[in-house]
Design a protein around this motif. Structure first.
Motif, PDB file in Angstrom:
ATOM      1  N   LEU A   1       6.532   5.306  11.188  1.00 30.79           N
ATOM      2  CA  LEU A   1       6.028   6.468   9.573  1.00 30.79           C
ATOM      3  C   LEU A   1       7.650   7.502  10.265  1.00 30.79           C
ATOM      4  CD1 LEU A   1       6.461   6.290   6.480  1.00 30.79           C
ATOM      5  CD2 LEU A   1       4.413   7.733   6.612  1.00 30.79           C
TER       6      LEU A   1
ATOM      7  N   LYS B   1       0.604   4.481  -3.413  1.00 27.75           N
ATOM      8  CA  LYS B   1       0.376   5.407  -3.787  1.00 27.75           C
ATOM      9  C   LYS B   1       1.814   6.202  -4.722  1.00 27.75           C
ATOM     10  CE  LYS B   1       2.572   6.320   1.015  1.00 27.75           C
ATOM     11  NZ  LYS B   1       1.604   6.860   2.597  1.00 27.75           N
TER      12      LYS B   1
ATOM     13  N   GLN C   1      -5.447   9.769  -4.003  1.00 27.62           N
ATOM     14  CA  GLN C   1      -4.747   8.143  -4.874  1.00 27.62           C
ATOM     15  C   GLN C   1      -4.627   8.519  -5.875  1.00 27.62           C
ATOM     16  OE1 GLN C   1      -3.409   4.843  -3.160  1.00 27.62           O
ATOM     17  NE2 GLN C   1      -2.908   5.376  -1.191  1.00 27.62           N
TER      18      GLN C   1
ATOM     19  N   PHE D   1      -3.694   4.084  13.083  1.00 33.89           N
ATOM     20  CA  PHE D   1      -3.037   5.601  12.563  1.00 33.89           C
ATOM     21  C   PHE D   1      -2.559   5.226  13.345  1.00 33.89           C
ATOM     22  CE2 PHE D   1      -2.334  10.082  11.364  1.00 33.89           C
ATOM     23  CZ  PHE D   1      -2.124   9.615  10.226  1.00 33.89           C
TER      24      PHE D   1
ATOM     25  N   ASP E   1       0.105  12.795   5.505  1.00 34.04           N
ATOM     26  CA  ASP E   1      -0.061  12.183   5.344  1.00 34.04           C
ATOM     27  C   ASP E   1      -0.653  10.841   5.587  1.00 34.04           C
ATOM     28  OD1 ASP E   1       2.631  11.468   4.765  1.00 34.04           O
ATOM     29  OD2 ASP E   1       3.524  12.320   6.546  1.00 34.04           O
ATOM     30  N   TRP E   2      -1.726  11.820   6.449  1.00 33.33           N
ATOM     31  CA  TRP E   2      -3.081  10.793   6.352  1.00 33.33           C
ATOM     32  C   TRP E   2      -4.080  10.831   5.408  1.00 33.33           C
ATOM     33  CZ3 TRP E   2      -7.880  13.658   6.563  1.00 33.33           C
ATOM     34  CH2 TRP E   2      -8.846  12.591   7.337  1.00 33.33           C
TER      35      TRP E   2
ATOM     36  N   ARG F   1      -3.218   8.308   2.396  1.00 33.47           N
ATOM     37  CA  ARG F   1      -3.415   6.605   2.915  1.00 33.47           C
ATOM     38  C   ARG F   1      -5.389   6.448   1.837  1.00 33.47           C
ATOM     39  NH1 ARG F   1      -3.932   3.983   7.979  1.00 33.47           N
ATOM     40  NH2 ARG F   1      -3.170   2.486   7.539  1.00 33.47           N
ATOM     41  N   ASP F   2      -5.683   7.450   1.521  1.00 30.17           N
ATOM     42  CA  ASP F   2      -6.931   7.455   1.027  1.00 30.17           C
ATOM     43  C   ASP F   2      -7.022   6.603  -0.144  1.00 30.17           C
ATOM     44  OD1 ASP F   2      -9.738   7.220  -0.112  1.00 30.17           O
ATOM     45  OD2 ASP F   2      -9.863   9.381   0.846  1.00 30.17           O
ATOM     46  N   GLU F   3      -7.187   5.794  -1.053  1.00 31.05           N
ATOM     47  CA  GLU F   3      -6.780   5.876  -2.374  1.00 31.05           C
ATOM     48  C   GLU F   3      -7.916   6.259  -3.093  1.00 31.05           C
ATOM     49  OE1 GLU F   3      -7.117   1.946  -3.882  1.00 31.05           O
ATOM     50  OE2 GLU F   3      -8.194   0.881  -2.184  1.00 31.05           O
TER      51      GLU F   3
ATOM     52  N   TYR G   1       0.860   3.582  12.761  1.00 34.25           N
ATOM     53  CA  TYR G   1       1.305   3.475  11.175  1.00 34.25           C
ATOM     54  C   TYR G   1       1.771   5.059  11.418  1.00 34.25           C
ATOM     55  CZ  TYR G   1       1.253   5.024   6.782  1.00 34.25           C
ATOM     56  OH  TYR G   1       1.471   5.893   5.031  1.00 34.25           O
TER      57      TYR G   1
ATOM     58  N   SER H   1       0.583  -1.154  -0.102  1.00 39.76           N
ATOM     59  CA  SER H   1       0.337  -0.234  -0.178  1.00 39.76           C
ATOM     60  C   SER H   1       1.265   1.704   0.052  1.00 39.76           C
ATOM     61  CB  SER H   1      -0.709  -0.134   1.197  1.00 39.76           C
ATOM     62  OG  SER H   1      -2.240  -0.687   1.110  1.00 39.76           O
ATOM     63  N   PHE H   2       1.598   1.652   0.944  1.00 45.84           N
ATOM     64  CA  PHE H   2       2.589   2.406   1.181  1.00 45.84           C
ATOM     65  C   PHE H   2       3.884   2.972  -0.460  1.00 45.84           C
ATOM     66  CE2 PHE H   2       6.695   4.704   1.669  1.00 45.84           C
ATOM     67  CZ  PHE H   2       6.703   5.435   2.528  1.00 45.84           C
TER      68      PHE H   2
END
Length: 324
Positions: A296, A62, A164, A289, A155-156, A159-161, A292, A58-59
């Protein structure tokens, strides 16, 4: 190919229209192609001794999406991302949403992103610097914590597709802004660092920059900011004066806080600015989160500036992975 256990477990949460857009605009052709692209990206990363970064699916995805699956451009952005965080540790290291200063700055509502999407499926970043008490910024929290909050929110959101694939649009409310607000955020080297992060390091597609209620000192404000802006962002900047009607035309109403909606509006709502902040904080305070972002922002991820050599820069992209 360098693979990890979660590669084949990834299931996209995008709706069908966003999946079509990912294919049409980002070259995200199919599941197999996506997996191979991430694995190729990871394989390159593991060969770079100077680069320490998460390599989960996932990281990495994006960064590929942000650069339309160009391996070359994704590598550059990833390197910029960690170079920025390595060089400016007071903005990016050891971030925890539970920190009192971060909580207090978030609660000012100066930088919010409602979860609801605008008329084009984008998330909306709403910035209102006048919500910041500069005495608190300078004497209570410190200017660096202001940037820590901006980086945390970015950064929060990334994470939302939907972010992206469909991108972000920025709505800047200049009501009651002063030149001191601008100098605090963009003065000296801080503005340059912030714009480098936004334009070169953050894996995001910024689709528009909408300025509302520009101040009488706008020319001076623009003179301060414009040298830091890429031409692409300048081309996507729109001035709306004191007319929210133009903002509604470009963004719609469904993703704007109640404070910006006309009397009698009966459509979908995101709620008040205060409720949006509460929702953001609640989401950021989730154990998942917090784990995460703390991982990060720890010191194990970085660019080793001494080991980094100019001739390590990739010279070509091997994006084309068309697998029938």
């Amino acid at each position: 190919m360098a693979s990890e256990e979660d590669d084949i477990k990834f299931v996209s949460k995008l709706d069908e229209e966003s999946k079509k857009k990912a294919k049409r605009e980002l070259n995200e052709l199919n599941d197999t192609d996506r997996i191979l692209a991430v694995q190729s990206f990871r394989q390159w990363i593991l060969q770079q001794k100077w680069l320490k970064t998460p390599t989960d699916f996932s990281f990495l995805l994006k960064f590929l999406r942000a650069r339309k699956f160009s391996q070359l451009e994704a590598r550059k952005t990833l390197e910029n991302y960690w170079t920025c965080k390595t060089k400016t540790p007071d903005w990016f290291r050891n971030v925890d949403p539970s920190e009192p200063a971060i909580q207090e700055i978030l609660k000012t509502g100066f930088y919010i992103i409602p979860k609801q999407l605008d008329k084009y499926g984008r998330r909306v970043v709403i910035e209102k610097l006048a919500r910041l008490d500069l005495n608190d910024v300078k004497k209570k929290w410190g200017v660096a914590n202001l940037y820590r909050v901006i980086a945390l929110v970015c950064d929060w959101a990334m994470r939302d597709e939907n972010v992206q694939v469909n991108g972000l649009v920025v709505f800047v409310d200049n009501t009651d802004i002063t030149m001191n607000h601008m100098l605090t955020l963009f003065g000296q080297e801080n503005g340059k660092r912030l714009m480098q992060f936004w334009q070169n390091s953050m894996p995001a597609r910024v689709k528009g920059l909408h300025l509302y209620n520009e101040p009488i000192f706008y020319d001076a404000m623009y003179a301060l900011i414009s040298p830091l802006m890429k031409q692409k962002l300048k081309d996507r900047m729109f001035l709306h004066g004191n007319s929210l009607t133009k903002v509604y035309d470009e963004i719609g109403m469904s993703a704007l806080p109640d404070e910006y909606l006309p009397d009698g509006y009966e459509g979908p709502r995101v709620g008040t600015q205060e409720s949006i902040v509460d929702e953001m904080i609640e989401d950021m305070m989730s154990p998942e989160f917090r784990e995460y972002i703390k991982d990060l922002s720890c010191e194990k991820y970085r660019v080793d500036l001494k080991e980094r050599k100019e001739d390590d820069t990739p010279t070509e992209s091997f994006r084309k992975l068309n697998v029938e």
